[in-house]
Write an enzyme that holds these catalytic residues in place. Structure first.
Site, PDB file in Angstrom:
ATOM      1  N   GLU A  26       0.848  -1.194   0.000  1.00 32.31           N
ATOM      2  CA  GLU A  26       0.000   0.000   0.000  1.00 32.31           C
ATOM      3  C   GLU A  26       0.884   1.244   0.000  1.00 32.31           C
ATOM      4  O   GLU A  26       1.980   1.225   0.555  1.00 32.31           O
ATOM      5  CB  GLU A  26      -0.891  -0.023   1.264  1.00 32.31           C
ATOM      6  CG  GLU A  26      -1.740   1.224   1.427  1.00 32.31           C
ATOM      7  CD  GLU A  26      -2.794   1.098   2.531  1.00 32.31           C
ATOM      8  OE1 GLU A  26      -2.811   0.076   3.245  1.00 32.31           O
ATOM      9  OE2 GLU A  26      -3.614   2.036   2.664  1.00 32.31           O
ATOM     10  N   ASN A  71      -6.619   1.587   2.921  1.00 37.80           N
ATOM     11  CA  ASN A  71      -7.304   2.855   3.150  1.00 37.80           C
ATOM     12  C   ASN A  71      -6.877   3.908   2.130  1.00 37.80           C
ATOM     13  O   ASN A  71      -7.663   4.781   1.759  1.00 37.80           O
ATOM     14  CB  ASN A  71      -6.992   3.358   4.566  1.00 37.80           C
ATOM     15  CG  ASN A  71      -7.525   2.416   5.642  1.00 37.80           C
ATOM     16  OD1 ASN A  71      -8.412   1.611   5.389  1.00 37.80           O
ATOM     17  ND2 ASN A  71      -6.983   2.509   6.846  1.00 37.80           N
ATOM     18  N   ASN A 171     -12.169  -0.729  -0.660  1.00 39.68           N
ATOM     19  CA  ASN A 171     -11.501  -1.299   0.513  1.00 39.68           C
ATOM     20  C   ASN A 171     -12.250  -0.943   1.791  1.00 39.68           C
ATOM     21  O   ASN A 171     -12.592   0.228   2.003  1.00 39.68           O
ATOM     22  CB  ASN A 171     -10.077  -0.734   0.626  1.00 39.68           C
ATOM     23  CG  ASN A 171      -9.369  -1.171   1.892  1.00 39.68           C
ATOM     24  OD1 ASN A 171      -9.006  -2.332   2.033  1.00 39.68           O
ATOM     25  ND2 ASN A 171      -9.181  -0.252   2.834  1.00 39.68           N
ATOM     26  N   GLU A 172     -12.533  -1.933   2.616  1.00 39.98           N
ATOM     27  CA  GLU A 172     -13.118  -1.728   3.958  1.00 39.98           C
ATOM     28  C   GLU A 172     -14.179  -0.631   3.958  1.00 39.98           C
ATOM     29  O   GLU A 172     -14.107   0.324   4.752  1.00 39.98           O
ATOM     30  CB  GLU A 172     -12.009  -1.417   4.973  1.00 39.98           C
ATOM     31  CG  GLU A 172     -11.070  -2.574   5.189  1.00 39.98           C
ATOM     32  CD  GLU A 172     -10.087  -2.389   6.357  1.00 39.98           C
ATOM     33  OE1 GLU A 172      -9.955  -1.268   6.875  1.00 39.98           O
ATOM     34  OE2 GLU A 172      -9.436  -3.383   6.732  1.00 39.98           O
ATOM     35  N   TYR A 243      -6.690  -8.736  11.926  1.00 44.54           N
ATOM     36  CA  TYR A 243      -5.368  -8.516  12.512  1.00 44.54           C
ATOM     37  C   TYR A 243      -5.347  -9.081  13.931  1.00 44.54           C
ATOM     38  O   TYR A 243      -6.360  -9.063  14.624  1.00 44.54           O
ATOM     39  CB  TYR A 243      -5.032  -7.018  12.512  1.00 44.54           C
ATOM     40  CG  TYR A 243      -4.797  -6.486  11.102  1.00 44.54           C
ATOM     41  CD1 TYR A 243      -3.593  -6.711  10.457  1.00 44.54           C
ATOM     42  CD2 TYR A 243      -5.795  -5.795  10.410  1.00 44.54           C
ATOM     43  CE1 TYR A 243      -3.363  -6.244   9.161  1.00 44.54           C
ATOM     44  CE2 TYR A 243      -5.579  -5.329   9.116  1.00 44.54           C
ATOM     45  CZ  TYR A 243      -4.363  -5.556   8.495  1.00 44.54           C
ATOM     46  OH  TYR A 243      -4.136  -5.107   7.219  1.00 44.54           O
ATOM     47  N   GLU A 291      -6.414  -9.129   3.763  1.00 40.26           N
ATOM     48  CA  GLU A 291      -5.544  -8.489   4.755  1.00 40.26           C
ATOM     49  C   GLU A 291      -5.548  -9.349   6.011  1.00 40.26           C
ATOM     50  O   GLU A 291      -6.609  -9.581   6.603  1.00 40.26           O
ATOM     51  CB  GLU A 291      -6.016  -7.075   5.129  1.00 40.26           C
ATOM     52  CG  GLU A 291      -5.756  -6.055   4.048  1.00 40.26           C
ATOM     53  CD  GLU A 291      -6.062  -4.620   4.488  1.00 40.26           C
ATOM     54  OE1 GLU A 291      -5.847  -4.293   5.668  1.00 40.26           O
ATOM     55  OE2 GLU A 291      -6.524  -3.852   3.637  1.00 40.26           O
ATOM     56  N   GLN A 352       1.489  -6.454   5.558  1.00 37.68           N
ATOM     57  CA  GLN A 352       1.793  -6.157   4.164  1.00 37.68           C
ATOM     58  C   GLN A 352       3.130  -6.792   3.833  1.00 37.68           C
ATOM     59  O   GLN A 352       3.538  -7.684   4.558  1.00 37.68           O
ATOM     60  CB  GLN A 352       1.775  -4.657   3.951  1.00 37.68           C
ATOM     61  CG  GLN A 352       0.396  -4.048   4.284  1.00 37.68           C
ATOM     62  CD  GLN A 352       0.217  -2.612   3.829  1.00 37.68           C
ATOM     63  OE1 GLN A 352       1.008  -2.059   3.090  1.00 37.68           O
ATOM     64  NE2 GLN A 352      -0.860  -1.972   4.308  1.00 37.68           N
TER      65      GLN A 352
HETATM   66  O1  AHR Z   1      -2.940  -2.723   6.299  1.00 36.73           O
HETATM   67  C1  AHR Z   1      -3.115  -1.523   7.010  1.00 36.73           C
HETATM   68  C2  AHR Z   1      -4.547  -0.990   6.912  1.00 36.73           C
HETATM   69  O2  AHR Z   1      -5.396  -1.853   7.595  1.00 36.73           O
HETATM   70  C3  AHR Z   1      -5.142  -0.915   5.530  1.00 36.73           C
HETATM   71  O3  AHR Z   1      -4.865   0.274   4.883  1.00 36.73           O
HETATM   72  C4  AHR Z   1      -6.614  -1.000   5.800  1.00 36.73           C
HETATM   73  O4  AHR Z   1      -7.323  -1.578   4.750  1.00 36.73           O
HETATM   74  C5  AHR Z   1      -6.709  -1.767   7.098  1.00 36.73           C
HETATM   75  O5  AHR Z   1      -7.517  -1.127   8.024  1.00 36.73           O
END
Ligand code: AHR
Length: 502
Positions: A26, A71, A171-172, A243, A291, A352
């Site tokens: 990103e 994001n 995205n999201e 995450y 992700e 990432q």
């Molecule tokens: O990977 C970091 C961020 O986490 C990304 O930009 C977003 O999609 C997520 O909230």
């Protein structure tokens, strides 16, 4: 302690889509600038890309890389990143409160992807923009020529289209932090119409619609039900993100968190099934887990940077988690979960790839180095392609406040599509005890250990750095195959990969 079980050649879970082992770059922090791109670096190639980083990405054998966000994509104008570099505008990136020089855009990223031997997975901006920019971007990237956007690409130096297969519809979009956040109804409609337009250009592209940004979102899982109601027959994948963190410092609970991942996958697989039935549809939709990673070590530092900042720095240090040995075990368990759910999870992106919550770190002007978590990802990517097998292993278990009967041994099994080897990926989550593993191999013929790698014996908080990388695999020993049974001791708090050849 003992764990006894069987792997039987008739009990297959699924063929694994190699894209399960994808990653993500990103425009965030130092992922792009001083991550993959650093024209003044001693190893820079003719495009300004760091060859030392390319070499590591090639070593990881990353099949696909999602780009340009995250994001970031929700307020990104892809046209800012084409044409002569000196004419490209500097923009304020609202997602991460930084400046974007646009020195890297789609051409540079595509050249990098080729050099790194990976495919692109592109995201369109459905936050600040919409259908029109999506169709223009797709035409620019995939149309051979003879139209406005494709001819502009040719004028900008790229004759052939890139023919990118996999496209993310934003995205999201459920997240309040997202520029252009939408309700499920708003997003479902926009995603449907965008998919319709993109498919009108090319039916064969694969489209990923946004699911929830995490199972903690208040709209989960109603979001998925609504969005799929609008888009089921127009998309191929629904995207999930997750995450993992250990703020509490509770190793046992931390390493049990893939139970939550299992629930998340199972729930969305059910929503997919219900929607398929409701639509009387013949097609299947799968999960793109685009992700996932451990992300918490840098939270405090990032909060200070983002709250205390009054400027718009270019490529500051952000989300630079330094991973430890405990995270090796966590990443091993997450990858095992994906392998076991390869029937529904087809695409995965470790978020990432470089510098930003990443397995690869760089020093500007200096070396690129491997984080601790590089290794479980490396082993899964290189040896986890082929067919995933159902394992029945009776392991001792433990409980946490969110999961009962968590097996101490977390195991997945893959038969390689290339050399036919059967690979077991094993994490022993027990903090003090070795576990004697005894697995009957049914229907696999005569096998012997051809590779045995283990990461073990480190302090849980041990890390790697630019100068020293103590947390790394070594050769394992003591595992044997006799009369169709694999036996051996799996050390406490260890990550192990055992390959069995003919
Ligand atoms: O990977 C970091 C961020 O986490 C990304 O930009 C977003 O999609 C997520 O909230």
């Amino acid at each position: 302690m003992r764990a006894v079980g069987t792997v039987h050649r008739d009990y297959k879970i699924s063929t694994i889509d190699p894209r399960l082992y994808g990653s993500f770059v990103e425009h965030l922090g130092r992922a792009v600038y001083t991550g993959i791109y650093e024209p003044d670096h001693p190893t820079a190639d003719e495009n300004g890309m760091r060859q030392d980083v390319i070499d590591l990405v090639r070593e990881l054998d990353v099949p696909v890389v999602r780009y340009p966000g995250g994001n970031f994509v929700s307020a990104y104008n892809w046209e800012d990143g084409i044409g002569p570099k000196e004419d490209r505008p500097v923009r304020l990136d609202l997602a991460w409160h930084t400046s974007e020089s646009n020195k890297v855009g789609i051409h540079e990223f595509a050249d990098w992807a080729k050099a790194a031997n990976t495919e692109m997975m592109l995201a369109v901006n459905l936050g600040s923009r919409g259908l029109d920019e999506a169709r223009a971007f797709l035409e620019y990237v995939n149309h051979p020529g003879g139209s406005y956007w494709s001819d502009l690409r040719r004028k900008n130096g790229r004759e052939e289209p890139w023919n990118v297969k996999l496209w993310c519809l934003g995205n999201e979009m459920d997240g309040p932090w997202q520029i252009g956040q939408k309700t499920a109804e708003e997003y479902g409609r926009v995603a449907f119409e965008t998919a319709k337009a993109m498919r009108a250009f090319d039916k064969s592209i694969e489209l990923v619609v946004c699911g929830s940004s995490s199972p903690k979102m208040p709209t989960y899982p109603a979001w998925e039900a609504t969005v799929l109601d609008y888009t089921y027959d127009s998309v191929d994948y629904i995207s999930l993100h997750m995450y993992f963190e250990n703020h509490a410092g509770d190793t046992a609970a931390y390493l049990a968190q893939n139970a939550r991942l299992d629930d998340y996958i199972e729930t969305i697989a059910s929503v997919i099934k219900v929607t398929k039935a409701k639509k009387r549809s013949k097609k299947d939709v799968y999960i793109s887990f685009d992700e996932w990673n451990v992300w918490y070590h840098s939270n405090e530092a990032d909060r200070k940077v983002l709250e205390g900042r009054d400027g718009w720095p270019h490529a500051p240090e952000l989300l630079e988690d330094i991973y430890n040995f405990e995270d090796v075990l966590q990443v091993g368990c997450i990858l095992n979960t994906f392998i076991r759910r390869a029937d529904v999870v087809k695409v995965g992106c470790l978020a990432q790839l470089v510098n930003v919550i990443a397995p690869i770190m760089t020093v500007p002007g200096g070396p690129a180095w491997r984080q601790t978590t590089y290794y479980p990802y490396l082993f899964a990517s290189r040896y986890g392609r082929g067919t995933s097998y159902q394992l029945s292993i009776d392991s001792p278990t433990y409980s946490t406040d969110f999961a009962e009967a968590v097996p101490y041994l977390d195991v997945s099994a893959v038969e390689s599509e290339t050399d036919g080897a059967l690979t077991l990926f094993i994490v022993n989550r027990h903090e003090t005890d070795a576990i004697s593993l005894d697995v009957a191999l049914e229907g696999f013929g005569t096998r012997k250990v051809i590779m045995d790698k283990v990461i073990v014996g480190h302090e849980l908080k041990a890390v790697n750095g630019p100068d020293k990388q103590p947390v790394a695999p070594v050769d394992g020993s003591g595992v044997t195959v006799e009369e169709g049974r694999l036996t051996g001791e799996i050390a406490p708090l260890s990550y192990r990969m055992i390959r069995l050849g003919q």
